[in-house]
Enzyme design. Structure first.
Site, PDB file in Angstrom:
ATOM      1  N   ARG A 124     -44.217   4.990  38.601  1.00  0.00           N
ATOM      2  CA  ARG A 124     -44.712   5.585  37.356  1.00  0.00           C
ATOM      3  C   ARG A 124     -45.446   6.908  37.569  1.00  0.00           C
ATOM      4  O   ARG A 124     -46.279   7.308  36.762  1.00  0.00           O
ATOM      5  CB  ARG A 124     -45.607   4.612  36.592  1.00  0.00           C
ATOM      6  N   LYS A 146     -40.655  21.413  34.231  1.00  0.00           N
ATOM      7  CA  LYS A 146     -39.442  20.789  33.676  1.00  0.00           C
ATOM      8  C   LYS A 146     -38.666  20.172  34.830  1.00  0.00           C
ATOM      9  O   LYS A 146     -38.328  20.857  35.796  1.00  0.00           O
ATOM     10  CB  LYS A 146     -38.574  21.834  32.979  1.00  0.00           C
ATOM     11  N   GLU A 188     -33.107  36.179  36.163  1.00  0.00           N
ATOM     12  CA  GLU A 188     -34.301  35.567  35.563  1.00  0.00           C
ATOM     13  C   GLU A 188     -35.525  36.468  35.760  1.00  0.00           C
ATOM     14  O   GLU A 188     -36.443  36.469  34.940  1.00  0.00           O
ATOM     15  CB  GLU A 188     -34.559  34.176  36.164  1.00  0.00           C
ATOM     16  N   LYS A 230     -44.433  33.481  33.864  1.00  0.00           N
ATOM     17  CA  LYS A 230     -44.055  32.113  33.499  1.00  0.00           C
ATOM     18  C   LYS A 230     -45.303  31.249  33.353  1.00  0.00           C
ATOM     19  O   LYS A 230     -45.407  30.436  32.426  1.00  0.00           O
ATOM     20  CB  LYS A 230     -43.099  31.512  34.527  1.00  0.00           C
ATOM     21  N   GLU A 240     -42.967  23.335  25.180  1.00  0.00           N
ATOM     22  CA  GLU A 240     -42.003  24.133  24.421  1.00  0.00           C
ATOM     23  C   GLU A 240     -41.958  23.790  22.937  1.00  0.00           C
ATOM     24  O   GLU A 240     -40.907  23.510  22.375  1.00  0.00           O
ATOM     25  CB  GLU A 240     -40.610  24.015  25.050  1.00  0.00           C
ATOM     26  N   ARG A 244     -42.848  29.070  24.460  1.00  0.00           N
ATOM     27  CA  ARG A 244     -42.084  28.847  25.713  1.00  0.00           C
ATOM     28  C   ARG A 244     -40.592  29.068  25.493  1.00  0.00           C
ATOM     29  O   ARG A 244     -39.870  29.417  26.433  1.00  0.00           O
ATOM     30  CB  ARG A 244     -42.360  27.433  26.271  1.00  0.00           C
ATOM     31  N   ASN A 248     -36.010  31.311  27.077  1.00  0.00           N
ATOM     32  CA  ASN A 248     -34.577  31.030  26.952  1.00  0.00           C
ATOM     33  C   ASN A 248     -33.770  32.261  26.541  1.00  0.00           C
ATOM     34  O   ASN A 248     -32.603  32.137  26.173  1.00  0.00           O
ATOM     35  CB  ASN A 248     -34.343  29.903  25.943  1.00  0.00           C
ATOM     36  N   HIS A 251     -30.082  32.417  27.186  1.00  0.00           N
ATOM     37  CA  HIS A 251     -29.633  31.082  27.571  1.00  0.00           C
ATOM     38  C   HIS A 251     -28.766  30.385  26.527  1.00  0.00           C
ATOM     39  O   HIS A 251     -28.015  29.474  26.875  1.00  0.00           O
ATOM     40  CB  HIS A 251     -30.833  30.199  27.931  1.00  0.00           C
ATOM     41  N   HIS A 255     -25.685  29.239  28.386  1.00  0.00           N
ATOM     42  CA  HIS A 255     -25.324  27.825  28.553  1.00  0.00           C
ATOM     43  C   HIS A 255     -23.917  27.549  28.026  1.00  0.00           C
ATOM     44  O   HIS A 255     -23.179  26.750  28.594  1.00  0.00           O
ATOM     45  CB  HIS A 255     -26.324  26.925  27.821  1.00  0.00           C
ATOM     46  N   HIS A 269     -25.542  30.033  37.138  1.00  0.00           N
ATOM     47  CA  HIS A 269     -26.452  30.027  35.992  1.00  0.00           C
ATOM     48  C   HIS A 269     -27.026  31.438  35.710  1.00  0.00           C
ATOM     49  O   HIS A 269     -26.983  31.920  34.580  1.00  0.00           O
ATOM     50  CB  HIS A 269     -27.585  29.026  36.235  1.00  0.00           C
TER      51      HIS A 269
HETATM   52  N1  LIG Z   1     -36.760  23.167  35.847  1.00  0.00           N
HETATM   53  C1  LIG Z   1     -36.572  24.348  35.333  1.00  0.00           C
HETATM   54  O1  LIG Z   1     -37.414  24.891  34.623  1.00  0.00           O
HETATM   55  C2  LIG Z   1     -35.297  25.074  35.654  1.00  0.00           C
HETATM   56  C3  LIG Z   1     -35.167  26.433  35.336  1.00  0.00           C
HETATM   57  C4  LIG Z   1     -34.012  27.090  35.713  1.00  0.00           C
HETATM   58  C5  LIG Z   1     -33.009  26.409  36.384  1.00  0.00           C
HETATM   59  N2  LIG Z   1     -33.152  25.099  36.662  1.00  0.00           N
HETATM   60  C6  LIG Z   1     -32.119  24.357  37.393  1.00  0.00           C
HETATM   61  O2  LIG Z   1     -32.027  24.908  38.698  1.00  0.00           O
HETATM   62  C7  LIG Z   1     -30.717  24.674  39.199  1.00  0.00           C
HETATM   63  C8  LIG Z   1     -30.207  25.924  39.833  1.00  0.00           C
HETATM   64  O3  LIG Z   1     -31.083  26.306  40.870  1.00  0.00           O
HETATM   65  P1  LIG Z   1     -30.587  27.189  42.109  1.00  0.00           P
HETATM   66  O4  LIG Z   1     -29.876  28.376  41.610  1.00  0.00           O
HETATM   67  O5  LIG Z   1     -31.746  27.358  42.990  1.00  0.00           O
HETATM   68  O6  LIG Z   1     -29.440  26.251  42.749  1.00  0.00           O
HETATM   69  P2  LIG Z   1     -29.361  25.333  44.048  1.00  0.00           P
HETATM   70  O7  LIG Z   1     -30.545  24.512  44.237  1.00  0.00           O
HETATM   71  O8  LIG Z   1     -28.047  24.657  43.952  1.00  0.00           O
HETATM   72  O9  LIG Z   1     -29.290  26.415  45.227  1.00  0.00           O
HETATM   73  C9  LIG Z   1     -28.185  27.289  45.299  1.00  0.00           C
HETATM   74  C10 LIG Z   1     -27.522  27.226  46.674  1.00  0.00           C
HETATM   75  O10 LIG Z   1     -28.322  27.938  47.614  1.00  0.00           O
HETATM   76  C11 LIG Z   1     -28.558  27.136  48.776  1.00  0.00           C
HETATM   77  N3  LIG Z   1     -29.860  27.560  49.288  1.00  0.00           N
HETATM   78  C12 LIG Z   1     -31.078  27.283  48.775  1.00  0.00           C
HETATM   79  N4  LIG Z   1     -32.026  27.956  49.433  1.00  0.00           N
HETATM   80  C13 LIG Z   1     -31.403  28.661  50.407  1.00  0.00           C
HETATM   81  C14 LIG Z   1     -31.850  29.570  51.398  1.00  0.00           C
HETATM   82  N5  LIG Z   1     -33.136  29.937  51.495  1.00  0.00           N
HETATM   83  N6  LIG Z   1     -30.921  30.097  52.228  1.00  0.00           N
HETATM   84  C15 LIG Z   1     -29.604  29.796  52.104  1.00  0.00           C
HETATM   85  N7  LIG Z   1     -29.129  28.964  51.167  1.00  0.00           N
HETATM   86  C16 LIG Z   1     -30.024  28.404  50.327  1.00  0.00           C
HETATM   87  C17 LIG Z   1     -28.464  25.731  48.283  1.00  0.00           C
HETATM   88  O11 LIG Z   1     -28.144  24.848  49.316  1.00  0.00           O
HETATM   89  C18 LIG Z   1     -27.373  25.820  47.224  1.00  0.00           C
HETATM   90  O12 LIG Z   1     -26.116  25.724  47.842  1.00  0.00           O
HETATM   91  C19 LIG Z   1     -29.888  24.211  38.033  1.00  0.00           C
HETATM   92  O13 LIG Z   1     -29.676  22.821  38.162  1.00  0.00           O
HETATM   93  C20 LIG Z   1     -30.755  24.496  36.830  1.00  0.00           C
HETATM   94  O14 LIG Z   1     -30.533  23.589  35.771  1.00  0.00           O
HETATM   95  C21 LIG Z   1     -34.275  24.422  36.313  1.00  0.00           C
HETATM   96 ZN   LIG Z   2     -32.397  30.050  33.417  1.00  0.00          ZN
END
Ligand SMILES: NC(=O)c1ccc[n+]([C@@H]2O[C@H](COP(=O)([O-])OP(=O)(O)OC[C@H]3O[C@@H](n4cnc5c(N)ncnc54)[C@H](O)[C@@H]3O)[C@@H](O)[C@H]2O)c1
Ligand SMILES: [Zn+2]
Length: 372
Positions: A124, A146, A188, A230, A240, A244, A248, A251, A255, A269
């Site tokens: 929990r 998030k 971003e 942020k 949000e 907040r 987006n 987005h 999306h 993304h």
């Molecule tokens: N929680 C939130 O507020 C929020 C906001 C934006 C996006 N997201 C989420 O984040 C995700 C996308 O994140 P992302 O773009 O970081 O993707 P990811 O975590 O898949 O990383 C992208 C790729 O880079 C590789 N990688 C990571 N760090 C590395 C490094 N230092 N050197 C070499 N390779 C590396 C990973 O293994 C992966 O293959 C999505 O699922 C999205 O929905 C969440």
């Molecule tokens: Zn985003």
């Protein structure tokens, strides 16, 4: 490690620091030990990041006298679902965590979102620390609480608002990030300038090329400014219910484009967000709300650093205007049946709009598809 900067996210008892600097991975053990948790500390990462950076973090924890173990997941968005989550939760529970144990998310947004959701639900709720390793995770997903996973109904539809105890953004790890991933994260970064910080956007016009080239000072300034932006927004509207939503920008369009390309390698993304921000500015111009020159400036800058700004590189099957608008209706951000758009009165003047004529949106998408 030299000259780390700390940003505080003010959320009462759930406030936390976001530390930005180069070499923070080597320092992670001491900073985590200072949080004073019961063993074990469980570090979760993906295979790609494990090969590059896990030893540094585990070594630093060991040096700080912290009893730590690690879990390594397959990389990529396809892990961020119920099956991947079950695998993660089982592996964490195998380590016999207590209520006062600590999880560490070492990776991009996929690892951060999954580990955060695991932390929110295991026993929990146990504490977790974010060590984001992509530019996107450092400027966006690791901050703000998030967390969640994807389901067959769509992205991030199951999750929780759950804040980390600490965020350590080591800009040095961006050196190993593939250029395409770095660029996607840059979208971003630019977003914060376009939303409400025109001076930052002007700085990016001069220095964005340095950021995407991996220049250490430029990257740090970009990450610090983004995290501060942020943190300010999240402190004012954690769940949000209002401002907040400005985060987006790009987005709603983005999306829809991601959904039509199947959330696969055709469109990352951040790339979708870049295209989406250009479309949001263009829509604002068409509605008579924004000077055409500001929209052109936004597009020019994103294109100059190497981001896509139109649908040119997308498969034709992903650019059908009616299908894209249909996706917008399924978005989490639909309220009272109305699709939310973030529009702009100029660079740094974004606002929330809920009464947009979707025929206008479809016409814009039609023109964008024809131009591709
Ligand atoms: N929680 C939130 O507020 C929020 C906001 C934006 C996006 N997201 C989420 O984040 C995700 C996308 O994140 P992302 O773009 O970081 O993707 P990811 O975590 O898949 O990383 C992208 C790729 O880079 C590789 N990688 C990571 N760090 C590395 C490094 N230092 N050197 C070499 N390779 C590396 C990973 O293994 C992966 O293959 C999505 O699922 C999205 O929905 C969440
Ligand atoms: Zn985003």
């Amino acid at each position: 490690m030299s000259g780390a900067e700390t940003i505080s996210l003010a959320l009462g008892a759930r406030s936390y620091d976001i530390v930005v600097g180069s070499g923070l991975l080597e320092d992670a053990g001491a900073r985590i030990a200072a949080l004073g948790h019961h063993p074990p500390v469980i570090v979760v990462t993906d295979e790609t990041v494990a090969a590059l950076h896990l030893n540094t973090v585990m070594g630093s924890l060991e040096a700080a006298g912290v009893d730590a173990r690690s879990i390594v997941l397959p990389p990529g968005e396809t892990t961020k679902n119920f099956a991947g989550f079950e695998m993660l939760v089982d592996a964490i529970l195998d380590g016999r965590p207590e209520r006062r144990s600590l999880l560490v998310a070492l990776g991009g947004g996929v690892i951060g979102d999954m580990v955060g959701f695991a932390a929110a639900t295991i026993l929990r709720g146990i504490d977790f620390v974010q060590i984001p390793t992509t530019l996107l995770a450092q400027v966006d997903s690791s901050v703000g609480g998030k967390t969640g996973i994807n389901t067959r109904h769509g992205k991030n539809l199951v999750g929780a608002f759950y804040q980390p105890r600490l965020v350590l953004a080591d800009t040095g790890v961006l050196d190993t990030l593939p250029r395409r991933e770095l660029l996607a994260g840059y979208a971003e970064v630019a977003k914060y300038g376009l939303i409400n910080d025109p001076d930052f956007f002007t700085w990016l016009e001069a220095h964005g090329a340095d950021v995407v080239a991996g220049d250490a000072d430029a990257c740090r300034r970009a990450v610090v400014t983004s995290c501060r932006a942020k943190a300010d927004v999240v402190a004012g509207d954690e769940r949000e219910t209002g401002a907040r939503a400005l985060l987006n920008l790009g987005h709603t369009f983005g999306h829809a484009l991601e959904a039509e390309t199947g959330f696969g390698p055709d469109l990352l993304h951040g790339e979708a967000v870049a295209i989406g921000m250009v479309m949001a500015f263009e829509l604002s111009v068409r509605l008579g709300l924004c000077p055409a020159e500001d929209a052109a400036r936004a597009r020019r800058h994103l294109a100059a650093v190497g981001l896509p700004t139109g649908m040119e590189r997308l498969p034709a099957s992903a650019t059908d205007p009616a299908a894209l608008v249909a996706h917008m209706h399924q978005d989490k951000k639909v309220q009272d049946g109305k699709v939310t758009f973030i529009l702009a009165r100029g660079i740094g003047k974004a606002f929330i709009a809920r009464d947009i004529d979707l025929a206008e949106v479809e016409a814009l998408l039609q023109d964008a598809a024809a131009a591709a």
